[in-house]
Scaffold this motif. Structure first.
Motif, PDB file in Angstrom:
ATOM      1  N   GLU A  44       0.791  -1.248  -0.033  1.00  0.00           N
ATOM      2  CA  GLU A  44       0.070   0.160  -0.076  1.00  0.00           C
ATOM      3  C   GLU A  44       0.951   1.366  -0.133  1.00  0.00           C
ATOM      4  O   GLU A  44       1.759   1.207   0.815  1.00  0.00           O
ATOM      5  CB  GLU A  44      -0.922   0.026   1.325  1.00  0.00           C
ATOM      6  CG  GLU A  44      -1.926   0.749   1.259  1.00  0.00           C
ATOM      7  CD  GLU A  44      -3.406   0.176   0.837  1.00  0.00           C
ATOM      8  OE1 GLU A  44      -4.117   0.803   0.404  1.00  0.00           O
ATOM      9  OE2 GLU A  44      -3.495  -1.248   0.993  1.00  0.00           O
ATOM     10  N   ASN A  45       0.615   2.142  -0.904  1.00  0.00           N
ATOM     11  CA  ASN A  45       1.199   3.732  -0.930  1.00  0.00           C
ATOM     12  C   ASN A  45       2.687   3.456  -0.681  1.00  0.00           C
ATOM     13  O   ASN A  45       3.163   4.002   0.293  1.00  0.00           O
ATOM     14  CB  ASN A  45       0.560   4.290   0.235  1.00  0.00           C
ATOM     15  CG  ASN A  45      -0.817   4.771   0.039  1.00  0.00           C
ATOM     16  OD1 ASN A  45      -1.130   5.160  -1.166  1.00  0.00           O
ATOM     17  ND2 ASN A  45      -1.745   5.174   0.994  1.00  0.00           N
ATOM     18  N   LEU A  46       3.420   2.975  -1.755  1.00  0.00           N
ATOM     19  CA  LEU A  46       4.722   2.807  -1.517  1.00  0.00           C
ATOM     20  C   LEU A  46       5.204   3.628  -2.366  1.00  0.00           C
ATOM     21  O   LEU A  46       4.827   3.979  -3.329  1.00  0.00           O
ATOM     22  CB  LEU A  46       5.118   1.358  -2.113  1.00  0.00           C
ATOM     23  CG  LEU A  46       4.730   0.332  -1.091  1.00  0.00           C
ATOM     24  CD1 LEU A  46       5.295  -1.083  -1.690  1.00  0.00           C
ATOM     25  CD2 LEU A  46       5.156   0.521   0.286  1.00  0.00           C
ATOM     26  N   SER A  47       6.582   4.384  -2.167  1.00  0.00           N
ATOM     27  CA  SER A  47       7.539   5.027  -2.856  1.00  0.00           C
ATOM     28  C   SER A  47       8.196   4.165  -3.820  1.00  0.00           C
ATOM     29  O   SER A  47       7.921   2.966  -3.658  1.00  0.00           O
ATOM     30  CB  SER A  47       8.522   5.653  -1.940  1.00  0.00           C
ATOM     31  OG  SER A  47       8.097   6.678  -1.090  1.00  0.00           O
ATOM     32  N   ALA A  48       8.645   4.788  -5.001  1.00  0.00           N
ATOM     33  CA  ALA A  48       9.173   3.887  -5.924  1.00  0.00           C
ATOM     34  C   ALA A  48      10.595   4.317  -6.269  1.00  0.00           C
ATOM     35  O   ALA A  48      10.941   5.587  -6.295  1.00  0.00           O
ATOM     36  CB  ALA A  48       8.310   3.807  -7.133  1.00  0.00           C
ATOM     37  N   THR A  49      11.578   3.416  -6.969  1.00  0.00           N
ATOM     38  CA  THR A  49      12.729   3.849  -7.452  1.00  0.00           C
ATOM     39  C   THR A  49      13.023   3.262  -8.679  1.00  0.00           C
ATOM     40  O   THR A  49      12.854   1.903  -8.932  1.00  0.00           O
ATOM     41  CB  THR A  49      13.993   3.326  -6.365  1.00  0.00           C
ATOM     42  OG1 THR A  49      13.482   4.092  -5.108  1.00  0.00           O
ATOM     43  CG2 THR A  49      15.320   3.715  -6.893  1.00  0.00           C
ATOM     44  N   PHE A  50      13.564   3.869  -9.676  1.00  0.00           N
ATOM     45  CA  PHE A  50      13.955   3.316 -10.897  1.00  0.00           C
ATOM     46  C   PHE A  50      15.222   2.773 -10.876  1.00  0.00           C
ATOM     47  O   PHE A  50      16.092   3.504 -10.384  1.00  0.00           O
ATOM     48  CB  PHE A  50      13.840   4.343 -12.178  1.00  0.00           C
ATOM     49  CG  PHE A  50      14.392   3.798 -13.205  1.00  0.00           C
ATOM     50  CD1 PHE A  50      13.518   3.018 -14.019  1.00  0.00           C
ATOM     51  CD2 PHE A  50      15.620   4.083 -13.917  1.00  0.00           C
ATOM     52  CE1 PHE A  50      13.898   2.387 -15.391  1.00  0.00           C
ATOM     53  CE2 PHE A  50      16.044   3.781 -15.287  1.00  0.00           C
ATOM     54  CZ  PHE A  50      14.893   2.889 -16.002  1.00  0.00           C
ATOM     55  N   VAL A  51      15.297   1.413 -11.190  1.00  0.00           N
ATOM     56  CA  VAL A  51      16.632   0.603 -10.929  1.00  0.00           C
ATOM     57  C   VAL A  51      17.299   0.049 -12.177  1.00  0.00           C
ATOM     58  O   VAL A  51      17.884  -0.973 -12.366  1.00  0.00           O
ATOM     59  CB  VAL A  51      16.526  -0.318  -9.867  1.00  0.00           C
ATOM     60  CG1 VAL A  51      16.096  -0.061  -8.582  1.00  0.00           C
ATOM     61  CG2 VAL A  51      15.492  -1.293 -10.684  1.00  0.00           C
ATOM     62  N   GLY A  52      16.990   0.895 -13.570  1.00  0.00           N
ATOM     63  CA  GLY A  52      17.581   0.454 -14.638  1.00  0.00           C
ATOM     64  C   GLY A  52      16.968  -0.999 -15.131  1.00  0.00           C
ATOM     65  O   GLY A  52      15.988  -1.042 -14.992  1.00  0.00           O
ATOM     66  N   TYR A  53      18.029  -1.872 -15.437  1.00  0.00           N
ATOM     67  CA  TYR A  53      17.646  -3.196 -15.715  1.00  0.00           C
ATOM     68  C   TYR A  53      17.149  -4.201 -14.498  1.00  0.00           C
ATOM     69  O   TYR A  53      16.925  -5.004 -14.504  1.00  0.00           O
ATOM     70  CB  TYR A  53      18.525  -3.741 -16.568  1.00  0.00           C
ATOM     71  CG  TYR A  53      18.607  -3.214 -18.176  1.00  0.00           C
ATOM     72  CD1 TYR A  53      17.596  -3.680 -18.891  1.00  0.00           C
ATOM     73  CD2 TYR A  53      19.359  -2.363 -18.279  1.00  0.00           C
ATOM     74  CE1 TYR A  53      17.600  -3.191 -20.223  1.00  0.00           C
ATOM     75  CE2 TYR A  53      19.226  -1.792 -19.610  1.00  0.00           C
ATOM     76  CZ  TYR A  53      18.523  -2.284 -20.598  1.00  0.00           C
ATOM     77  OH  TYR A  53      18.275  -1.600 -21.757  1.00  0.00           O
ATOM     78  N   GLY A  54      17.583  -3.546 -13.372  1.00  0.00           N
ATOM     79  CA  GLY A  54      17.274  -4.336 -12.145  1.00  0.00           C
ATOM     80  C   GLY A  54      18.218  -5.545 -12.073  1.00  0.00           C
ATOM     81  O   GLY A  54      17.759  -6.582 -11.514  1.00  0.00           O
ATOM     82  N   ILE A  55      19.642  -5.591 -12.390  1.00  0.00           N
ATOM     83  CA  ILE A  55      20.412  -6.583 -12.401  1.00  0.00           C
ATOM     84  C   ILE A  55      21.468  -6.293 -11.567  1.00  0.00           C
ATOM     85  O   ILE A  55      22.218  -5.321 -11.284  1.00  0.00           O
ATOM     86  CB  ILE A  55      21.106  -6.597 -13.843  1.00  0.00           C
ATOM     87  CG1 ILE A  55      19.654  -7.281 -14.756  1.00  0.00           C
ATOM     88  CG2 ILE A  55      22.201  -7.762 -13.717  1.00  0.00           C
ATOM     89  CD1 ILE A  55      20.533  -7.275 -16.275  1.00  0.00           C
ATOM     90  N   THR A  56      21.514  -7.457 -10.488  1.00  0.00           N
ATOM     91  CA  THR A  56      22.768  -7.665  -9.674  1.00  0.00           C
ATOM     92  C   THR A  56      23.508  -9.118 -10.163  1.00  0.00           C
ATOM     93  O   THR A  56      23.031  -9.989 -10.101  1.00  0.00           O
ATOM     94  CB  THR A  56      22.344  -7.830  -8.141  1.00  0.00           C
ATOM     95  OG1 THR A  56      21.375  -6.811  -7.677  1.00  0.00           O
ATOM     96  CG2 THR A  56      23.649  -8.025  -7.244  1.00  0.00           C
TER      97      THR A  56
END
Ligand SMILES: [Zn+2]
Length: 543
Positions: free
Chosen positions: A151-163
Motif C-alpha cells: 500500500e502507498n509505496l514510494s518507488a525507485t527506478f533501478v535500470g535493468y534491475g540486475i545484480t
C-alpha cells in the motif's frame, strides 16, 4: 588394461543396464533373466497410446501411466516406497510432489498510482487524483508473483534491475529500495543478443531475486513491447521449477510506465533506457548525464518524487497431483545393501503440446514413444530382470519413474530433497532418456566423468556384451589360450590382454549435467550415468 575383479558386481549391473535393449529383434527365446523385446514393445505401445494423451504431468494420462508402472513394480515384487523406507512395506509406490497445472487471475488484483506524496493519511483531495491502472490493459501480475497487497509505496527506478557480482555490476548499488517498489526495465542492456554478457540475467526471476534481496516490497517490470498485448511477460503462466517470487511482481505497459516515471520527475522512458544501455556499453555517457545520473558507468538508480503506488496481486494456482513411482529391490549382501543405486527414467511427456514443443499446433497428442516411453520400458525390464536375479544383487536398487521432467526436472528435484534412501548411501544414479531409436549401433553415455571407474567399466561392458563376450590371456602367454572372463576367480586381477570386439559405437561424455533427471542427482554430488541413443529429427515433435 588392468582391472580388479572385485568390481564385477557393479560392472555386471552397468553392463546389463546399458545393453538391456540390445537384444536382436529376431530373438524369440523367452528368458526370465534376459531383456524381452515383446515386453519392451508392449510397455511402449501402452505408454505411448492415445489413451494416455501424451502423459503430461498432472493429467489423467500421466496418472494412468503411473498406475501402470506401479502395477508392474508390484508384479516384480519391488517394495513400494513412495514414503520413507520405514513405511515402505505398507505405503504405496507414489511419491507425490507439488505441481501447479495452471494459474488464473483472482478477484482482488489492483494497481493504484497516486501522483502526489501520498501517505496512508492522504487527504480526500489527493486520493481523488489517484489513477486506477486497468488490469490486462495496463498491467498484469506475473504467474510466480507472491500474492498480497503493498500500500502507498514510494518507488525507485533501478535500470535493468540486475545484480551480477561476477560482472561487477549492481543496479542496486546506489539505490535504497528498502520498503519501496523497484521499477526495472525488462530484458538486459544486451538487447536480444543471446550471447551478451548479461544474457543469463534476462530472466525476470533473477530480477525478482535481486529486488527481494535488496529489500524491495514489490517489483514492477516495464514491458519491452510497445503493444502490451504482444508482451510475453503479460501472458499469465507458471513455471513450476521456479516457485514463488517472495514479493509481488508485475509488468506494466510502456505507456503506463512512462506516465509513472515522468510524473515522478524522471526523464521519458526512452531516455532512461538509452541511459541504462549506454552506461554499461562504456560509450557516450551524455544520455546518463542528461537524465541526472551523477557519473557515467555508475548504476542508474533514480528515486521517483511525489508518486506512490499501491499494488494488490491475487493469483489462483491450480494444484493437481503429480508423482514419482518408486520401487525398491533390497540388496542381498548384508553389508552392501545399505548402499543404493538409483535407476531412473521419466514417464511424463508433453501431453497435447504447448510451450516447449515443435509441433505445429496445440491439441495434437505428443505420444512420446521415444521420449520417454522407451526409457520407462527399459526401467521396467531392468526391474523385472534384477528382481529375478535378486540373490546376485548386492546393493539395493531404487527404481524410479519420474514425473515433471519436461516441466523442469521437477520429480527428480523433489526426490533428491526427499530421498527414500539417504543420499549419503546412494552411490550412483543411472538415467535412461530416449533410448529407443538406436541407429548404426551408436550409443551415447553421459556422466562418465563423474566417477573414476565409469570409463573402464563401460569399456569392459561394451566388450563383454559383444558376441563371444570378453576373453583374456595371461601375461606369461600373451598369444596363448583365451579364457572367458567368467573363469576369473573372485578377487583375481588381470595383467594380461583383454581381447574382444566392442558391441556398440560409444560416444562418452564427461559431463554429469545434461537435459534430464540425472542432473538433479549430480547437483547433489552423486555419480551419474546417462544413456540415450542419438538425437533425431523427431525429437520434441509428434512421434
Ligand atoms: Zn526426455
Amino acid at each position: 588394461m588392468r582391472f580388479e575383479i572385485k568390481q564385477r558386481r557393479l560392472l555386471s549391473l552397468s553392463l546389463i543396464l546399458i545393453f538391456a535393449l540390445s537384444v536382436p529383434a529376431q530373438q524369440t527365446r523367452i528368458e526370465q533373466s534376459a531383456p524381452n523385446v515383446e515386453r519392451l514393445r508392449s510397455h511402449i505401445t501402452y505408454l505411448a497410446s492415445d489413451a494416455l494423451e501424451g502423459r503430461r504431468t498432472g493429467t489423467e494420462g500421466a496418472n494412468k501411466a503411473a498406475e501402470y508402472i506401479a502395477r508392474e513394480f508390484a508384479q516384480y515384487g519391488l517394495i513400494p516406497a513412495g514414503g520413507s523406507l520405514s513405511e515402505a512395506h505398507t505405503g504405496a509406490s507414489f511419491q507425490k510432489f507439488p505441481f501447479v497445472a495452471g494459474v488464473e487471475l483472482g478477484r482482488t488484483n489492483a494497481m493504484l498510482f497516486t501522483p502526489s506524496a501520498a501517505t496512508s493519511g492522504a487527504t480526500a483531495q489527493t486520493r481523488a487524483t489517484s489513477l486506477d491502472l486497468r488490469l490486462q490493459e495496463d498491467w498484469m501480475p506475473l504467474g510466480f508473483s507472491m500474492n498480497g497487497r503493498a500500500e502507498n509505496l514510494s518507488a525507485t527506478f533501478v535500470g535493468y534491475g540486475i545484480t551480477a557480482s561476477e560482472l561487477n555490476h549492481d543496479d542496486y548499488a546506489s539505490a535504497d529500495v528498502n520498503g519501496r517498489v523497484a521499477i526495472a526495465l525488462a530484458d538486459t542492456p544486451d538487447g536480444d543478443n543471446p550471447h551478451g554478457q548479461f544474457a543469463r540475467y534476462a530472466d525476470v526471476r533473477w530480477k525478482a531475486i535481486a529486488a527481494r534481496e535488496h529489500g524491495a516490497r514489490a517489483l514492477m517490470v516495464v514491458a519491452s513491447e510497445e503493444n502490451f498485448r504482444d508482451e510475453r511477460l503479460a501472458k499469465l503462466s507458471y513455471d513450476n521449477s521456479a516457485g514463488d517470487a517472495g514479493l509481488p511482481v508485475v509488468i506494466v505497459s510502456r505507456q503506463s510506465a512512462q506516465r509513472i516515471l515522468t510524473t515522478g520527475g524522471l526523464a521519458p522512458l526512452a531516455d532512461l533506457e538509452r541511459a541504462a544501455r549506454e552506461r554499461i556499453s562504456s560509450t557516450s555517457s551524455s544520455a546518463a548525464v542528461a537524465v541526472g545520473a551523477n557519473q557515467a558507468h555508475k548504476p542508474l538508480a533514480l528515486p521517483l518524487q511525489n508518486v506512490s503506488l499501491t499494488i494488490a496481486v491475487d493469483i489462483k494456482r491450480r494444484e493437481v497431483p503429480a508423482m514419482n513411482v518408486i520401487g525398491i529391490l533390497e540388496g542381498s549382501d548384508p553389508q552392501l545393501k545399505t548402499e543404493a543405486i538409483v535407476i531412473g527414467a521419466h514417464y511424463d511427456h508433453l501431453g497435447r503440446g504447448g510451450s516447449g514443443s515443435l509441433a505445429p499446433r496445440e491439441g495434437d497428442i505428443h505420444h512420446g514413444a521415444d521420449d520417454n516411453a522407451s526409457g520407462v520400458a527399459g526401467l521396467l525390464e531392468l526391474a523385472r530382470i534384477f528382481s529375478a536375479k535378486r540373490a546376485r544383487i548386492s546393493r539395493t536398487l531404487v527404481f524410479i519413474a519420474f514425473s515433471g521432467e519436461e516441466e523442469g526436472l521437477l520429480g527428480s528435484s523433489f526426490y533428491v530433497n526427499h530421498p527414500v534412501v539417504p543420499l549419503e548411501q546412494t552411490v550412483a544414479m543411472i538415467n535412461m532418456d530416449m533410448i529407443g531409436r538406436m541407429r548404426d549401433n551408436k550409443l551415447i553415455v553421459g556422466g562418465v566423468g563423474t566417477a573414476t571407474e565409469w570409463r573402464d567399466w563401460i569399456g569392459m561392458a561394451n566388450f563383454k556384451a559383444a558376441p563371444g563376450g570378453l576373453v583374456f590371456t595371461t601375461p606369461d602367454q600373451p598369444n596363448g589360450p583365451r579364457h572367458p572372463i567368467s573363469e576369473l576367480p573372485a578377487g583375481a586381477s588381470v595383467n594380461g590382454s583383454i581381447i574382444g570386439t566392442p558391441k556398440f559405437t560409444l560416444t562418452l561424455n564427461e559431463d554429469g549435467y545434461g537435459p534430464s533427471d540425472h542432473s538433479s542427482f549430480y547437483a547433489k554430488k552423486i555419480s551419474v550415468l546417462f544413456a540415450h541413443s542419438l538425437f533425431h529429427r523427431k525429437y520434441y515433435s509428434l512421434n
